[in-house]
Design a protein around this motif. Structure first.
Motif, PDB file in Angstrom:
ATOM      1  N   ILE A 140      19.042 -12.331   4.687  1.00 20.70           N
ATOM      2  CA  ILE A 140      18.816 -11.623   5.955  1.00 20.70           C
ATOM      3  C   ILE A 140      18.619 -10.125   5.708  1.00 20.70           C
ATOM      4  O   ILE A 140      17.701  -9.509   6.249  1.00 20.70           O
ATOM      5  N   ILE A 141      19.454  -9.551   4.875  1.00 20.12           N
ATOM      6  CA  ILE A 141      19.346  -8.117   4.577  1.00 20.12           C
ATOM      7  C   ILE A 141      18.035  -7.803   3.845  1.00 20.12           C
ATOM      8  O   ILE A 141      17.444  -6.743   4.053  1.00 20.12           O
ATOM      9  N   SER A 142      17.551  -8.738   3.044  1.00 16.97           N
ATOM     10  CA  SER A 142      16.305  -8.498   2.306  1.00 16.97           C
ATOM     11  C   SER A 142      15.112  -8.315   3.231  1.00 16.97           C
ATOM     12  O   SER A 142      14.106  -7.701   2.848  1.00 16.97           O
ATOM     13  N   GLY A 143      15.215  -8.807   4.457  1.00 18.47           N
ATOM     14  CA  GLY A 143      14.133  -8.647   5.421  1.00 18.47           C
ATOM     15  C   GLY A 143      13.827  -7.197   5.738  1.00 18.47           C
ATOM     16  O   GLY A 143      12.695  -6.845   6.085  1.00 18.47           O
ATOM     17  N   VAL A 144      14.830  -6.332   5.591  1.00 20.42           N
ATOM     18  CA  VAL A 144      14.634  -4.901   5.846  1.00 20.42           C
ATOM     19  C   VAL A 144      13.610  -4.327   4.863  1.00 20.42           C
ATOM     20  O   VAL A 144      12.898  -3.376   5.193  1.00 20.42           O
ATOM     21  N   LEU A 145      13.508  -4.900   3.684  1.00 18.86           N
ATOM     22  CA  LEU A 145      12.506  -4.476   2.709  1.00 18.86           C
ATOM     23  C   LEU A 145      11.238  -5.333   2.786  1.00 18.86           C
ATOM     24  O   LEU A 145      10.132  -4.811   2.718  1.00 18.86           O
ATOM     25  N   ILE A 146      11.424  -6.628   2.913  1.00 19.10           N
ATOM     26  CA  ILE A 146      10.293  -7.557   2.852  1.00 19.10           C
ATOM     27  C   ILE A 146       9.294  -7.325   3.983  1.00 19.10           C
ATOM     28  O   ILE A 146       8.091  -7.222   3.745  1.00 19.10           O
ATOM     29  N   ILE A 147       9.771  -7.232   5.215  1.00 16.77           N
ATOM     30  CA  ILE A 147       8.854  -7.124   6.361  1.00 16.77           C
ATOM     31  C   ILE A 147       8.014  -5.846   6.294  1.00 16.77           C
ATOM     32  O   ILE A 147       6.780  -5.930   6.311  1.00 16.77           O
ATOM     33  N   PRO A 148       8.623  -4.654   6.207  1.00 19.00           N
ATOM     34  CA  PRO A 148       7.772  -3.444   6.144  1.00 19.00           C
ATOM     35  C   PRO A 148       6.857  -3.408   4.913  1.00 19.00           C
ATOM     36  O   PRO A 148       5.711  -2.978   5.006  1.00 19.00           O
ATOM     37  N   LEU A 149       7.348  -3.877   3.767  1.00 20.29           N
ATOM     38  CA  LEU A 149       6.527  -3.861   2.563  1.00 20.29           C
ATOM     39  C   LEU A 149       5.306  -4.754   2.731  1.00 20.29           C
ATOM     40  O   LEU A 149       4.183  -4.364   2.391  1.00 20.29           O
ATOM     41  N   GLN A 150       5.491  -5.950   3.267  1.00 21.45           N
ATOM     42  CA  GLN A 150       4.357  -6.856   3.451  1.00 21.45           C
ATOM     43  C   GLN A 150       3.390  -6.340   4.517  1.00 21.45           C
ATOM     44  O   GLN A 150       2.184  -6.551   4.415  1.00 21.45           O
ATOM     45  N   VAL A 151       3.900  -5.671   5.543  1.00 28.53           N
ATOM     46  CA  VAL A 151       3.013  -5.045   6.533  1.00 28.53           C
ATOM     47  C   VAL A 151       2.162  -3.986   5.845  1.00 28.53           C
ATOM     48  O   VAL A 151       0.944  -3.922   6.037  1.00 28.53           O
ATOM     49  N   LEU A 152       2.791  -3.179   5.026  1.00 25.18           N
ATOM     50  CA  LEU A 152       2.078  -2.135   4.291  1.00 25.18           C
ATOM     51  C   LEU A 152       1.027  -2.736   3.365  1.00 25.18           C
ATOM     52  O   LEU A 152      -0.109  -2.254   3.300  1.00 25.18           O
ATOM     53  N   ILE A 153       1.386  -3.793   2.668  1.00 27.54           N
ATOM     54  CA  ILE A 153       0.452  -4.464   1.760  1.00 27.54           C
ATOM     55  C   ILE A 153      -0.774  -4.958   2.530  1.00 27.54           C
ATOM     56  O   ILE A 153      -1.906  -4.790   2.090  1.00 27.54           O
ATOM     57  N   ASN A 154      -0.548  -5.554   3.696  1.00 27.04           N
ATOM     58  CA  ASN A 154      -1.672  -6.013   4.524  1.00 27.04           C
ATOM     59  C   ASN A 154      -2.547  -4.849   4.968  1.00 27.04           C
ATOM     60  O   ASN A 154      -3.766  -4.962   5.026  1.00 27.04           O
ATOM     61  N   CYS A 155      -1.934  -3.737   5.293  1.00 29.30           N
ATOM     62  CA  CYS A 155      -2.687  -2.591   5.818  1.00 29.30           C
ATOM     63  C   CYS A 155      -3.511  -1.887   4.754  1.00 29.30           C
ATOM     64  O   CYS A 155      -4.528  -1.274   5.075  1.00 29.30           O
ATOM     65  N   PHE A 156      -3.122  -1.966   3.486  1.00 26.10           N
ATOM     66  CA  PHE A 156      -3.895  -1.304   2.443  1.00 26.10           C
ATOM     67  C   PHE A 156      -5.329  -1.811   2.389  1.00 26.10           C
ATOM     68  O   PHE A 156      -6.245  -1.051   2.072  1.00 26.10           O
ATOM     69  N   ALA A 157      -5.543  -3.068   2.701  1.00 25.22           N
ATOM     70  CA  ALA A 157      -6.910  -3.591   2.728  1.00 25.22           C
ATOM     71  C   ALA A 157      -7.723  -2.887   3.819  1.00 25.22           C
ATOM     72  O   ALA A 157      -8.884  -2.528   3.597  1.00 25.22           O
ATOM     73  N   ALA A 158      -7.121  -2.686   4.987  1.00 26.10           N
ATOM     74  CA  ALA A 158      -7.826  -2.001   6.079  1.00 26.10           C
ATOM     75  C   ALA A 158      -8.073  -0.531   5.746  1.00 26.10           C
ATOM     76  O   ALA A 158      -9.051   0.051   6.211  1.00 26.10           O
ATOM     77  N   PHE A 159      -7.206   0.044   4.917  1.00 25.49           N
ATOM     78  CA  PHE A 159      -7.400   1.440   4.498  1.00 25.49           C
ATOM     79  C   PHE A 159      -8.531   1.558   3.483  1.00 25.49           C
ATOM     80  O   PHE A 159      -8.960   2.650   3.150  1.00 25.49           O
ATOM     81  N   GLY A 160      -8.976   0.407   2.959  1.00 24.75           N
ATOM     82  CA  GLY A 160     -10.038   0.409   1.955  1.00 24.75           C
ATOM     83  C   GLY A 160      -9.524   0.352   0.531  1.00 24.75           C
ATOM     84  O   GLY A 160     -10.264   0.591  -0.414  1.00 24.75           O
ATOM     85  N   TYR A 161      -8.243   0.034   0.350  1.00 21.40           N
ATOM     86  CA  TYR A 161      -7.633  -0.004  -0.974  1.00 21.40           C
ATOM     87  C   TYR A 161      -6.920  -1.339  -1.209  1.00 21.40           C
ATOM     88  O   TYR A 161      -5.692  -1.388  -1.370  1.00 21.40           O
ATOM     89  N   PRO A 162      -7.660  -2.445  -1.264  1.00 21.61           N
ATOM     90  CA  PRO A 162      -6.988  -3.740  -1.441  1.00 21.61           C
ATOM     91  C   PRO A 162      -6.261  -3.857  -2.778  1.00 21.61           C
ATOM     92  O   PRO A 162      -5.281  -4.582  -2.888  1.00 21.61           O
ATOM     93  N   GLN A 163      -6.725  -3.108  -3.798  1.00 14.97           N
ATOM     94  CA  GLN A 163      -6.083  -3.179  -5.111  1.00 14.97           C
ATOM     95  C   GLN A 163      -4.655  -2.638  -5.065  1.00 14.97           C
ATOM     96  O   GLN A 163      -3.773  -3.148  -5.755  1.00 14.97           O
ATOM     97  N   ILE A 164      -4.403  -1.613  -4.255  1.00 18.54           N
ATOM     98  CA  ILE A 164      -3.057  -1.048  -4.166  1.00 18.54           C
ATOM     99  C   ILE A 164      -2.105  -2.077  -3.555  1.00 18.54           C
ATOM    100  O   ILE A 164      -0.990  -2.265  -4.042  1.00 18.54           O
TER     101      ILE A 164
END
Length: 175
Positions: A140-164
């Protein structure tokens, strides 16, 4: 006609620029789950393997949240960026990311408050219940890291940097 052919080449180039990193990310996630299962079963035994399985609905809740926020937010960001509304796109990203942090903190808080009843609901075996409760708390506590990190990972593609995003996914799953 030449303009149409050129557009096709450009679209294909962009498609493959995004395809490889996204496929690699998904492969790493799947491989991580597979290897995790092997390691847990071989090193910790069948009780630990069953605890991982019993706690998996919590991880699925995390996945639903980060997919909704990450994919939806990145699609809206890309739309605003395409319309040359950069300020609006940036504000949207800020709201999506802040929402992911807030939602994950809310889930962690409520999850920890309701930990014992939730663990009892998810685990019928009273012998492993204390160990499962500890494992569930960490999950449950790991969700504090997992959710925002995965949101950020998804957004990097929209920023034009899918490799990051892919590199972040590789690092997160390696850890």
């Amino acid at each position: 006609m030449i303009g149409t052919e050129r557009k096709g080449v450009l679209v294909n180039r962009k498609f493959y620029q995004y395809l490889s990193p996204m496929l690699l990310s998904e492969l790493v996630i799947s491989l991580n789950e597979f290897v995790d299962g092997i390691i847990v079963s071989q090193l910790l035994g069948s009780d630990a393997t069953s605890m991982v399985g019993m706690a998996s609905p919590v991880m699925y809740v995390f996945a639903v949240i980060y997919i909704i926020l990450g994919v939806g937010g990145s699609a809206a960001y890309a739309e605003y960026s395409g319309m040359q509304k950069k300020e609006k796109a940036d504000r949207l990203f800020s709201v999506v990311f802040a929402s992911s942090v807030g939602i994950s903190a809310f889930i962690a808080t409520v999850g920890m408050i309701c930990l014992r009843p939730l663990a009892s609901l998810m685990c019928a075996d009273t012998v492993i219940l204390p160990e499962f409760t500890s494992y569930l708390a960490v999950t449950i506590i790991s969700g504090v890291l997992i959710i925002p990190l995965q949101v950020l990972i998804n957004c990097f593609a929209a920023f034009g940097y899918p490799q990051i995003g892919t590199k972040l996914n590789l690092a997160a799953n390696a850890i």
